[in-house]
Design a protein around this motif. Sequence first.
Motif, short mmCIF file in Angstrom:
data_model
loop_
_atom_site.label_atom_id
_atom_site.label_comp_id
_atom_site.label_asym_id
_atom_site.label_seq_id
_atom_site.Cartn_x
_atom_site.Cartn_y
_atom_site.Cartn_z
N UNK A 1 0.82 -1.21 0.00
CA UNK A 1 0.00 0.00 0.00
C UNK A 1 0.86 1.26 0.00
N UNK A 2 1.95 1.22 -0.74
CA UNK A 2 2.90 2.32 -0.74
C UNK A 2 2.31 3.67 -1.06
N UNK A 3 1.35 3.75 -1.98
CA UNK A 3 0.81 5.04 -2.36
C UNK A 3 -0.09 5.65 -1.30
N UNK A 4 -0.45 4.86 -0.28
CA UNK A 4 -1.30 5.35 0.80
C UNK A 4 -0.55 5.57 2.11
N UNK A 5 0.76 5.39 2.13
CA UNK A 5 1.50 5.42 3.39
C UNK A 5 1.27 6.69 4.20
N UNK A 6 1.21 7.83 3.56
CA UNK A 6 1.03 9.09 4.31
C UNK A 6 -0.37 9.22 4.90
N UNK A 7 -1.27 8.36 4.49
CA UNK A 7 -2.64 8.38 5.01
C UNK A 7 -2.91 7.22 5.96
N UNK A 8 -1.86 6.48 6.33
CA UNK A 8 -2.02 5.31 7.19
C UNK A 8 -1.08 5.39 8.39
N UNK A 9 -1.49 4.75 9.49
CA UNK A 9 -0.64 4.64 10.67
C UNK A 9 -1.00 3.35 11.40
N UNK A 10 0.00 2.64 11.88
CA UNK A 10 -0.23 1.44 12.67
C UNK A 10 -0.70 1.83 14.07
N UNK A 11 -1.84 1.30 14.48
CA UNK A 11 -2.34 1.51 15.84
C UNK A 11 -2.63 0.12 16.42
N UNK A 12 -3.07 0.05 17.66
CA UNK A 12 -3.44 -1.24 18.23
C UNK A 12 -2.31 -1.97 18.91
N UNK A 13 -2.52 -3.27 19.14
CA UNK A 13 -1.65 -4.06 19.99
C UNK A 13 -0.26 -4.34 19.48
N UNK A 14 0.01 -4.08 18.20
CA UNK A 14 1.35 -4.29 17.67
C UNK A 14 2.28 -3.11 17.97
N UNK A 15 1.71 -1.98 18.32
CA UNK A 15 2.49 -0.76 18.52
C UNK A 15 3.56 -0.88 19.61
N UNK A 16 3.25 -1.45 20.81
CA UNK A 16 4.28 -1.50 21.86
C UNK A 16 5.58 -2.15 21.43
N UNK A 17 5.52 -3.13 20.58
CA UNK A 17 6.76 -3.76 20.12
C UNK A 17 7.69 -2.75 19.47
N UNK A 18 7.13 -1.83 18.71
CA UNK A 18 7.94 -0.89 17.94
C UNK A 18 8.29 0.37 18.74
N UNK A 19 7.50 0.71 19.74
CA UNK A 19 7.78 1.90 20.55
C UNK A 19 8.73 1.62 21.71
N UNK A 20 8.93 0.36 22.02
CA UNK A 20 9.66 0.04 23.25
C UNK A 20 11.05 -0.52 23.01
N UNK A 21 11.62 -0.26 21.85
CA UNK A 21 13.04 -0.51 21.62
C UNK A 21 13.45 -1.96 21.60
N UNK A 22 14.70 -2.21 21.93
CA UNK A 22 15.32 -3.52 21.85
C UNK A 22 14.60 -4.52 22.75
N UNK A 23 14.16 -5.63 22.15
CA UNK A 23 13.44 -6.65 22.90
C UNK A 23 14.34 -7.73 23.46
N UNK A 24 15.64 -7.64 23.23
CA UNK A 24 16.53 -8.71 23.64
C UNK A 24 16.93 -8.63 25.11
N UNK A 25 16.78 -7.47 25.73
CA UNK A 25 17.19 -7.32 27.12
C UNK A 25 16.17 -7.88 28.10
N UNK A 26 16.58 -7.99 29.36
CA UNK A 26 15.70 -8.49 30.42
C UNK A 26 14.64 -7.45 30.76
N UNK A 27 13.40 -7.90 30.84
CA UNK A 27 12.31 -7.00 31.20
C UNK A 27 11.40 -7.66 32.22
N UNK A 28 10.71 -6.84 32.97
CA UNK A 28 9.87 -7.36 34.04
C UNK A 28 8.57 -7.95 33.53
N UNK A 29 8.18 -7.60 32.32
CA UNK A 29 6.93 -8.09 31.74
C UNK A 29 7.23 -8.90 30.48
N UNK A 30 6.33 -9.83 30.12
CA UNK A 30 6.53 -10.58 28.88
C UNK A 30 6.46 -9.67 27.67
#
Length: 282
Positions: A28-57
């Motif tokens: 959907x390349x021609x629509x990219x400026x009109x789209x944004x990812x929302x919902x449950x997948x967002x935390x993965x991308x906003x919260x940086x490196x997933x390889x380190x130890x974290x208190x939550x799954x």
Amino acid sequence: MKYETYREYDPHHSALAESAFLTVWAGLGQWHESLVLIGGMVPKYLCGDLSGTRSLPRPATLDVDLGIALATDSGQYGNLFWELSGQGFKPNKDHPSRFEKIIGDFTVPLDFLVEKPPLTSGTTQLEDITAGVLPGVDRALATARRITVQGIDLHGAEQKLTARVCEVGPFLALKLRAFCNRQQPKDAFDIIYTLLHYDGGSAAAIAAFAEEVRLENPACPDALRTLREHFSSETSPGPVKASHFVLGEFAPGESEDVRFERTTIRQDMVDAAERLLKAAAK
């Protein structure tokens, strides 16, 4: 699609949802400026490196939610339906704003959401697709962060793309509003995970939410009401359901370590809610 506890999320199915996002975004390349990812997948991308130890799954989700701008040009979205069909996504007859693709025995849902005041619910037509109405989408579109995402799409191709992902302030507003309306444990978990592990730090996440309140994001009135009504104590629905999502149902005979972890999650949730309300009141 949401489950009550983290253990119910099959990692393979979560990976398929991410592959679905890569597939759709690439197509959907021609629509990219009109789209944004929302919902449950967002935390993965906003919260940086997933390889380190974290208190939550680690975050888990089974669907893809895309915010979309309300069409201003009558032909702007004229071929969106056909582009999605070409990637194997078909409309769901029971949910007008949902497309889906069946992969083996698993169905990956793809939902489109749009802001259309004064409506606060229901659906609206964007040329050849239907989108669900969701207050707060416009702020997600306006502040979207560009993030490099990579992985294998549903066709087995390696993808490395620049995607527009909902930033933390609008995301928290949307998630808190969602909890207000449905009180699902997964939403409570997404909120506390993002607040604890946001790559800019918890203070920045809280300040970003306060900015959404100041700018009158239409998702914020319900978000603030949620904080006051559902996150005020360790026995309130938000903290209880966040801990339930991570650890499952409370059992009288559970170990001291599990009880301590459950209490910690609830305390962290209450503390975070207090900080959000305090920042929003300034």
